[in-house]
Write a protein that holds these residues in place. Sequence first.
Motif, mmCIF file in Angstrom:
data_model
loop_
_atom_site.group_PDB
_atom_site.id
_atom_site.type_symbol
_atom_site.label_atom_id
_atom_site.label_comp_id
_atom_site.label_asym_id
_atom_site.label_seq_id
_atom_site.Cartn_x
_atom_site.Cartn_y
_atom_site.Cartn_z
ATOM 1 N N ASP A 89 34.973 95.906 -20.034
ATOM 2 C CA ASP A 89 33.643 96.296 -19.558
ATOM 3 C C ASP A 89 32.638 95.158 -19.655
ATOM 4 O O ASP A 89 31.604 95.181 -18.997
ATOM 5 C CB ASP A 89 33.075 97.466 -20.399
ATOM 6 N N PRO A 138 30.365 92.032 -19.325
ATOM 7 C CA PRO A 138 29.989 91.223 -18.155
ATOM 8 C C PRO A 138 30.588 89.818 -18.213
ATOM 9 O O PRO A 138 30.625 89.187 -19.264
ATOM 10 C CB PRO A 138 28.460 91.142 -18.252
ATOM 11 N N LYS A 139 31.068 89.375 -17.082
ATOM 12 C CA LYS A 139 31.603 88.013 -16.950
ATOM 13 C C LYS A 139 30.441 87.043 -16.743
ATOM 14 O O LYS A 139 29.328 87.431 -16.410
ATOM 15 C CB LYS A 139 32.548 87.926 -15.743
ATOM 16 N N GLU A 170 27.915 87.367 -13.801
ATOM 17 C CA GLU A 170 28.096 88.668 -13.158
ATOM 18 C C GLU A 170 26.771 89.423 -13.250
ATOM 19 O O GLU A 170 26.118 89.413 -14.292
ATOM 20 C CB GLU A 170 29.212 89.446 -13.853
ATOM 21 N N TRP A 224 27.209 98.353 -9.988
ATOM 22 C CA TRP A 224 27.925 97.555 -10.981
ATOM 23 C C TRP A 224 29.383 97.524 -10.569
ATOM 24 O O TRP A 224 30.018 98.562 -10.428
ATOM 25 C CB TRP A 224 27.765 98.169 -12.374
ATOM 26 N N ARG A 225 29.871 96.334 -10.332
ATOM 27 C CA ARG A 225 31.268 96.112 -9.944
ATOM 28 C C ARG A 225 31.667 96.989 -8.758
ATOM 29 O O ARG A 225 32.722 97.604 -8.731
ATOM 30 C CB ARG A 225 32.196 96.321 -11.138
#
Length: 170
Positions: free
Chosen positions: A125, A127-128, A131, A151-152
């Motif tokens: 979950d 964040p990268k 991102e 989100w995503r």
Amino acid sequence: PIQRCVDTAALMIQGADASTLAQNTHHIEIVEQGLLVEPGSFVLDIKQAGPYFRKQGALGFINSFVNNALPGMKHPITGVVDVLELIYNTHPQDHFGLSLAVSHDTILAAIIAVISGRNTVSREDWPKMMEGLFVWFEGDVFLESKLKWIWRGEVNELSIREFQNLEKIK
């Protein structure tokens, strides 16, 4: 007010300017906001909360935070509502502009978990690097508005009033 965030915002603005046909025809201002960085909107007393961050690490700390299990911290919904209200109030009044808020992965992970109604954040979950969470509001008054977010690739929404009232229940 963290230089890394200010530098990131400046580079993103530079990239946006480079990608437009009419470069530098708009004014973009970087405004530093303490709610978007650590300790940010979530910490009331860093002396109480700080040792838990060092002991649990970022992931453990955020999981404790979203479960409202840390001393020296705001209720998770209160902290997130404060950040959302800042974003709502700093959005261009003409509703045609775009605001960019640069923050940290810990702040973003907490916001996403809390608005999604989750009480667990896993490594997947988290964040990268770079991102982002895309948010917008529908409504002319913050407390009466609907928060919408992507989100995503998944679109979600919630009523700010109903969300804020959840704090009294939890």
